[in-house]
Enzyme design. Structure first.
Site, short mmCIF file in Angstrom:
data_model
loop_
_atom_site.label_atom_id
_atom_site.label_comp_id
_atom_site.label_asym_id
_atom_site.label_seq_id
_atom_site.Cartn_x
_atom_site.Cartn_y
_atom_site.Cartn_z
N ASP A 171 57.26 0.14 39.94
CA ASP A 171 56.39 0.75 40.95
C ASP A 171 55.75 -0.37 41.76
O ASP A 171 54.89 -1.10 41.26
CB ASP A 171 55.30 1.61 40.27
CG ASP A 171 54.58 2.48 41.29
OD1 ASP A 171 54.27 1.96 42.38
OD2 ASP A 171 54.36 3.66 40.99
N ARG A 234 62.59 13.78 44.69
CA ARG A 234 63.12 14.17 45.98
C ARG A 234 64.60 13.81 46.05
O ARG A 234 65.00 12.71 45.67
CB ARG A 234 62.36 13.48 47.13
CG ARG A 234 61.01 14.12 47.42
CD ARG A 234 61.19 15.55 47.92
NE ARG A 234 59.98 16.30 48.18
CZ ARG A 234 59.37 17.11 47.30
NH1 ARG A 234 59.83 17.26 46.08
NH2 ARG A 234 58.29 17.79 47.64
N ASP A 258 67.22 18.07 39.71
CA ASP A 258 66.52 19.30 40.09
C ASP A 258 66.38 19.38 41.61
O ASP A 258 66.02 20.42 42.14
CB ASP A 258 65.13 19.31 39.44
CG ASP A 258 64.36 20.60 39.74
OD1 ASP A 258 64.94 21.69 39.50
OD2 ASP A 258 63.22 20.52 40.22
N GLU A 263 68.81 21.00 50.69
CA GLU A 263 68.43 22.17 49.87
C GLU A 263 68.35 23.41 50.73
O GLU A 263 67.62 23.38 51.73
CB GLU A 263 67.10 21.91 49.17
CG GLU A 263 67.19 20.80 48.13
CD GLU A 263 65.88 20.54 47.38
OE1 GLU A 263 64.92 21.31 47.56
OE2 GLU A 263 65.84 19.58 46.61
N HIS A 281 65.51 23.01 42.20
CA HIS A 281 64.15 22.53 42.55
C HIS A 281 63.08 23.43 41.89
O HIS A 281 62.22 23.98 42.57
CB HIS A 281 63.97 22.50 44.08
CG HIS A 281 62.86 21.55 44.51
ND1 HIS A 281 62.90 20.84 45.68
CD2 HIS A 281 61.68 21.24 43.93
CE1 HIS A 281 61.80 20.12 45.81
NE2 HIS A 281 61.03 20.35 44.75
N ILE A 282 63.19 23.53 40.57
CA ILE A 282 62.26 24.41 39.84
C ILE A 282 61.27 23.63 38.99
O ILE A 282 60.53 24.23 38.20
CB ILE A 282 63.03 25.40 38.92
CG1 ILE A 282 64.00 24.64 38.00
CG2 ILE A 282 63.75 26.46 39.74
CD1 ILE A 282 64.52 25.48 36.84
N ALA A 283 61.24 22.32 39.15
CA ALA A 283 60.39 21.52 38.25
C ALA A 283 58.94 21.99 38.25
O ALA A 283 58.29 22.01 37.22
CB ALA A 283 60.46 20.04 38.65
N ALA A 284 58.45 22.39 39.41
CA ALA A 284 57.04 22.81 39.50
C ALA A 284 56.89 24.31 39.29
O ALA A 284 55.77 24.83 39.37
CB ALA A 284 56.48 22.42 40.85
C1 MLT Z 1 56.21 19.43 45.11
O1 MLT Z 1 56.43 18.62 46.00
O2 MLT Z 1 55.06 19.80 44.83
C2 MLT Z 1 57.31 20.00 44.31
O3 MLT Z 1 58.52 19.40 44.63
C3 MLT Z 1 57.39 21.47 44.40
C4 MLT Z 1 57.39 21.96 45.80
O4 MLT Z 1 57.69 21.21 46.71
O5 MLT Z 1 57.08 23.12 46.02
#
Ligand code: MLT
Length: 325
Positions: A171, A234, A258, A263, A281-284
């Protein structure tokens, strides 16, 4: 005409409270109709989006009354923040609110790749009982390389520590004396060194000009042979054709994505590779994270419309546009 336009899915008590106080237009599919969206925002004072609505300079210019853009999530790559700021509009977002969910799915990806869980599930449902086909590896004693050690990277590493993994972190915004790195007993290192040593590489990066295509042919080529690759951040930080090449060559042993460079993605080679796990893209997307995200953004947007400063603004907390009127 609506006071608040919401162009993607929204729910929960805070949303209902917002709806009881303001004229709210919620159309979860509006992001797919950019012309209609531009019309709907013409008189609105707040626009709430997730990651699928491109909030471009043109859209912002189409909304002369707009005071606040609420991004229900952490990534800001779909919002022209600079243009919004120049127009005197507050950009509010919800960093941290979904971080635990993303860290948890990153661990899920790691275990799924290491133990072939999705493939073994499918094979068993197909009527087979092939134990030797799914000989996995333990996470215990392995090295996790975190690319991007912000909140999500940190929470993922903390969970990996509980599995007995060693942590390497790359980082450019951190130094080794960082307290969170000390807590993780993590070694802060350069990217090449991380790639050469990590058994699992997990990306937790925002999409910026500096990170776009960061994981390309050259970088995959530097990974430890057979290491696992995970991206829950991303899609555009990864060159997908280069990842396919690295997977086919056995440089990358397995990948879990994910997020995609486009997309929804067009079906391509990634979909046909056995050692790849793909999710949309379901991580959140957990009840808890979405409750927190919805509440945080609805409450913050209401604050701005009530003339109070935003508490989760990217930069300015009050709409300069209002003062200029
Ligand atoms: C985010 O950026 O918070 C996550 O990828 C989920 C979203 O974009 O809705």
């Amino acid at each position: 005409m609506p006071d608040i336009v919401i162009s993607e899915y929204m729910h929960g008590a805070a949303f209902e409270a917002l709806r009881s106080r303001f004229n709210v237009l919620l159309d979860a599919e509006l992001w797919k109709k950019p012309d209609l969206l531009a019309e709907q925002v013409r008189n609105c004072r707040a626009l709430i989006v997730r990651n699928q609505t491109p909030v471009t300079a043109a859209l912002i210019d189409a909304a002369p009354e707009l005071l606040v853009i609420g991004r229900a999530g952490v990534g800001l790559d779909n919002v022209d923040v600079k243009h919004a700021e120049q127009a005197g509009i507050v950009v509010s977002f919800t960093p941290d609110q979904n971080a635990i969910s993303v860290a948890e799915i990153s661990m899920g990806m790691m275990l799924s790749l290491a133990r072939f869980i999705p493939a073994a599930d499918q094979d068993t449902k197909d009527g087979n009982w092939q134990r030797n086909r799914f000989m996995g590896t333990e996470l215990y004693g392995k090295t996790l390389g975190i690319i991007g050690a912000g909140k999500i990277g940190y929470l993922t590493a903390r969970r990996a520590m509980a599995f007995g993994m060693r942590i390497l972190a790359y980082d450019p915004f951190l130094t080794q004396d960082n307290i969170l790195l000390s807590e993780l007993q993590a070694e802060l290192t350069d990217l090449d060194n991380l790639l050469a040593r990590a058994d699992v590489v997990s990306c937790h990066l925002p999409a910026t000009p500096q990170t776009m295509g960061l994981m390309n042919r050259e970088r995959f080529g530097k990974m430890k042979r057979g290491a696992l690759f995970i991206n829950t951040s991303r899609g555009r930080v990864v060159s997908e054709p280069d990842l396919v090449e690295a997977l086919k060559a056995g440089i990358v042993g397995g990948a879990a994505l994910d997020v995609r460079s486009e997309e929804p993605p067009k079906t391509g080679e990634l979909e046909s590779l056995p050692n790849v796990i793909l999710t949309p893209h379901i991580a959140a997307f957990t009840r808890e994270a979405q409750d927190r995200v919805s509440r945080a953004i609805c409450e913050d947007v209401a604050r701005v419309l009530d003339g109070k400063p935003s508490i989760s603004a990217v930069r300015s907390a009050t709409p300069k546009r209002l003062a200029a009127k």
